[in-house]
Design a protein around this motif. Structure first.
Motif, PDB file in Angstrom:
ATOM      1  N   SER A  93       0.829  -1.212   0.000  1.00 64.08           N
ATOM      2  CA  SER A  93       0.000   0.000   0.000  1.00 64.08           C
ATOM      3  C   SER A  93       0.860   1.257   0.000  1.00 64.08           C
ATOM      4  O   SER A  93       0.492   2.263  -0.608  1.00 64.08           O
ATOM      5  N   LEU A  94       2.015   1.185   0.667  1.00 61.85           N
ATOM      6  CA  LEU A  94       2.935   2.331   0.644  1.00 61.85           C
ATOM      7  C   LEU A  94       3.367   2.612  -0.789  1.00 61.85           C
ATOM      8  O   LEU A  94       3.308   3.771  -1.251  1.00 61.85           O
ATOM      9  N   PHE A  95       3.772   1.564  -1.508  1.00 62.06           N
ATOM     10  CA  PHE A  95       4.210   1.748  -2.891  1.00 62.06           C
ATOM     11  C   PHE A  95       3.057   2.193  -3.780  1.00 62.06           C
ATOM     12  O   PHE A  95       3.228   3.074  -4.639  1.00 62.06           O
ATOM     13  N   TYR A  97       0.390   3.958  -2.991  1.00 54.17           N
ATOM     14  CA  TYR A  97       0.105   5.368  -2.758  1.00 54.17           C
ATOM     15  C   TYR A  97       1.159   6.261  -3.401  1.00 54.17           C
ATOM     16  O   TYR A  97       0.830   7.273  -4.045  1.00 54.17           O
ATOM     17  N   LEU A  98       2.429   5.910  -3.228  1.00 57.90           N
ATOM     18  CA  LEU A  98       3.493   6.738  -3.809  1.00 57.90           C
ATOM     19  C   LEU A  98       3.438   6.696  -5.334  1.00 57.90           C
ATOM     20  O   LEU A  98       3.616   7.734  -5.994  1.00 57.90           O
ATOM     21  N   ALA A  99       3.178   5.516  -5.910  1.00 52.85           N
ATOM     22  CA  ALA A  99       3.132   5.389  -7.372  1.00 52.85           C
ATOM     23  C   ALA A  99       1.956   6.171  -7.959  1.00 52.85           C
ATOM     24  O   ALA A  99       2.103   6.863  -8.982  1.00 52.85           O
ATOM     25  N   LEU A 100       0.793   6.072  -7.316  1.00 54.58           N
ATOM     26  CA  LEU A 100      -0.373   6.802  -7.816  1.00 54.58           C
ATOM     27  C   LEU A 100      -0.192   8.313  -7.649  1.00 54.58           C
ATOM     28  O   LEU A 100      -0.559   9.087  -8.545  1.00 54.58           O
ATOM     29  N   HIS A 101       0.354   8.722  -6.518  1.00 59.64           N
ATOM     30  CA  HIS A 101       0.605  10.148  -6.301  1.00 59.64           C
ATOM     31  C   HIS A 101       1.616  10.672  -7.315  1.00 59.64           C
ATOM     32  O   HIS A 101       1.466  11.766  -7.863  1.00 59.64           O
ATOM     33  N   ASP A 102       2.648   9.883  -7.573  1.00 56.20           N
ATOM     34  CA  ASP A 102       3.669  10.272  -8.550  1.00 56.20           C
ATOM     35  C   ASP A 102       3.058  10.414  -9.936  1.00 56.20           C
ATOM     36  O   ASP A 102       3.388  11.350 -10.676  1.00 56.20           O
ATOM     37  N   THR A 103       2.160   9.501 -10.301  1.00 58.75           N
ATOM     38  CA  THR A 103       1.497   9.568 -11.609  1.00 58.75           C
ATOM     39  C   THR A 103       0.635  10.826 -11.711  1.00 58.75           C
ATOM     40  O   THR A 103       0.681  11.545 -12.718  1.00 58.75           O
ATOM     41  N   TRP A 104      -0.156  11.080 -10.690  1.00 56.01           N
ATOM     42  CA  TRP A 104      -0.999  12.278 -10.660  1.00 56.01           C
ATOM     43  C   TRP A 104      -0.143  13.536 -10.778  1.00 56.01           C
ATOM     44  O   TRP A 104      -0.437  14.440 -11.555  1.00 56.01           O
ATOM     45  N   PHE A 105       0.948  13.562 -10.002  1.00 57.83           N
ATOM     46  CA  PHE A 105       1.816  14.735  -9.995  1.00 57.83           C
ATOM     47  C   PHE A 105       2.466  14.946 -11.357  1.00 57.83           C
ATOM     48  O   PHE A 105       2.523  16.070 -11.858  1.00 57.83           O
ATOM     49  N   ILE A 151      -3.921  12.889  -2.078  1.00 59.82           N
ATOM     50  CA  ILE A 151      -3.843  11.869  -1.035  1.00 59.82           C
ATOM     51  C   ILE A 151      -5.124  11.839  -0.195  1.00 59.82           C
ATOM     52  O   ILE A 151      -5.666  10.753   0.069  1.00 59.82           O
ATOM     53  N   PRO A 152      -5.662  12.996   0.242  1.00 55.70           N
ATOM     54  CA  PRO A 152      -6.940  12.954   0.957  1.00 55.70           C
ATOM     55  C   PRO A 152      -8.063  12.296   0.152  1.00 55.70           C
ATOM     56  O   PRO A 152      -8.936  11.632   0.729  1.00 55.70           O
ATOM     57  N   ALA A 153      -8.056  12.481  -1.165  1.00 55.62           N
ATOM     58  CA  ALA A 153      -9.073  11.824  -1.997  1.00 55.62           C
ATOM     59  C   ALA A 153      -8.811  10.326  -2.095  1.00 55.62           C
ATOM     60  O   ALA A 153      -9.742   9.509  -2.086  1.00 55.62           O
ATOM     61  N   LEU A 154      -7.536   9.943  -2.128  1.00 54.80           N
ATOM     62  CA  LEU A 154      -7.172   8.540  -2.306  1.00 54.80           C
ATOM     63  C   LEU A 154      -7.590   7.674  -1.115  1.00 54.80           C
ATOM     64  O   LEU A 154      -7.883   6.493  -1.285  1.00 54.80           O
ATOM     65  N   VAL A 155      -7.623   8.255   0.084  1.00 53.92           N
ATOM     66  CA  VAL A 155      -7.973   7.449   1.262  1.00 53.92           C
ATOM     67  C   VAL A 155      -9.424   6.976   1.219  1.00 53.92           C
ATOM     68  O   VAL A 155      -9.798   6.077   1.978  1.00 53.92           O
ATOM     69  N   PHE A 156     -10.230   7.568   0.356  1.00 49.24           N
ATOM     70  CA  PHE A 156     -11.602   7.094   0.193  1.00 49.24           C
ATOM     71  C   PHE A 156     -11.685   5.875  -0.730  1.00 49.24           C
ATOM     72  O   PHE A 156     -12.725   5.216  -0.788  1.00 49.24           O
ATOM     73  N   LEU A 165      -0.040   5.451   6.245  1.00 49.05           N
ATOM     74  CA  LEU A 165      -0.424   6.773   5.744  1.00 49.05           C
ATOM     75  C   LEU A 165       0.498   7.842   6.315  1.00 49.05           C
ATOM     76  O   LEU A 165       0.924   8.757   5.597  1.00 49.05           O
ATOM     77  N   GLY A 166       0.821   7.723   7.601  1.00 49.34           N
ATOM     78  CA  GLY A 166       1.777   8.659   8.196  1.00 49.34           C
ATOM     79  C   GLY A 166       3.126   8.581   7.513  1.00 49.34           C
ATOM     80  O   GLY A 166       3.792   9.609   7.311  1.00 49.34           O
ATOM     81  N   LEU A 167       3.549   7.374   7.128  1.00 50.94           N
ATOM     82  CA  LEU A 167       4.823   7.203   6.424  1.00 50.94           C
ATOM     83  C   LEU A 167       4.768   7.843   5.036  1.00 50.94           C
ATOM     84  O   LEU A 167       5.740   8.463   4.596  1.00 50.94           O
ATOM     85  N   VAL A 168       3.635   7.690   4.349  1.00 49.72           N
ATOM     86  CA  VAL A 168       3.453   8.345   3.042  1.00 49.72           C
ATOM     87  C   VAL A 168       3.634   9.855   3.187  1.00 49.72           C
ATOM     88  O   VAL A 168       4.347  10.486   2.398  1.00 49.72           O
ATOM     89  N   LEU A 169       3.007  10.439   4.191  1.00 51.41           N
ATOM     90  CA  LEU A 169       3.095  11.885   4.405  1.00 51.41           C
ATOM     91  C   LEU A 169       4.519  12.297   4.768  1.00 51.41           C
ATOM     92  O   LEU A 169       4.981  13.374   4.367  1.00 51.41           O
ATOM     93  N   MET A 170       5.231  11.443   5.507  1.00 47.89           N
ATOM     94  CA  MET A 170       6.607  11.759   5.855  1.00 47.89           C
ATOM     95  C   MET A 170       7.503  11.741   4.611  1.00 47.89           C
ATOM     96  O   MET A 170       8.325  12.637   4.409  1.00 47.89           O
TER      97      MET A 170
END
Length: 236
Positions: A93-95, A97-105, A151-156, A165-170
């Motif tokens: 899940s860590l990967f 989240y980071l992969a999806l956020h990276d794609t969006w960005f 990220i706030p949208a992704l948690v839904f 999630l805290g690690l993602v934010l860090m």
């Protein structure tokens, strides 16, 4: 309703303090390791801090509302019991989240380099010449919303443990700061390694601030490689 807005306020303060603490730490480290590196940039850094604190509210208010809804009504797919999902899902899940956020960005970042959008929105970020440790959240409000609300949208949608999630934010915070501080924190052996070909560090993102039309990623160089926008690294 009072509790709702108190949650939004508290989260905004948390985001602002986190920004000031992490950026301040790496600004201090820059002064220690690279004396004079930020000489003559005092006015620019004040502007970076001002825009970043405005971004903190844009990040914090929705996050606070979502946190309130999660606590009271079970909003989101954030869970606290590690047994709710298989243990292997924690690192996956860590990967994800980071992969999806990276794609969006990557794709929104490329869009923000279209001339009209750049002038209206993204120019605020690129006014940092060169970027400093204070520039990580130096965004126009529109860009702050585009970058910060994913990220706030992704948690839904995607389940994630609260600790992960805290690690993602860090990771998001530390990489955002270190990639903008104007010098390379990581050793050359890593930057020039096979891993370094796929992970973004200051050397890679600094070239984006030099050339503008390249190196659009956030964490990984995957989309830059695939789309031919990776122009290598510079030596900040």
């Amino acid at each position: 309703m009072t509790e709702l807005w108190l949650s939004a306020l508290v989260m905004t303060v948390i985001v602002a303090v986190r920004y000031l603490a992490v950026s301040g730490l790496f600004a201090w480290l820059t002064k220690l390791v690279r004396p004079g590196h930020y000489n003559g940039l005092a006015r620019q850094m004040r502007s970076e801090i001002t825009w970043s604190l405005a971004s903190a509210a844009i990040y914090g208010v929705p996050a606070g509302i979502i946190a309130w809804g999660w606590q009271h009504y079970g909003w989101t797919r954030v869970y606290t019991d590690v047994n709710d999902w298989p243990l292997w899902w924690l690192p996956v899940s860590l990967f994800v989240y980071l992969a999806l956020h990276d794609t969006w960005f990557y794709w929104t970042h490329r869009w923000m380099h279209r001339p009209q959008v750049f002038r209206a929105v993204h120019a605020v970020h690129h006014a940092s010449r060169p970027p400093t440790a204070w520039a990580a959240m130096n965004f126009h409000p529109v860009e702050a919303a585009i970058v910060g609300l994913f990220i706030p949208a992704l948690v839904f949608v995607v389940p994630i443990h609260a600790g992960v999630l805290g690690l993602v934010l860090m990771v998001m915070t530390v990489m955002g700061v270190t990639n903008h501080m104007g010098w390379e924190l990581f050793p050359k052996a890593l930057v020039h390694s096979t891993v370094g070909q796929w992970v973004i560090t200051a050397s890679h993102h600094h070239r984006h601030h030099e050339l503008y039309r390249c190196n659009f990623g956030l964490y990984f160089r995957f989309w830059d490689h695939v789309c031919g926008t990776d122009k290598g690294i510079s030596a900040p």
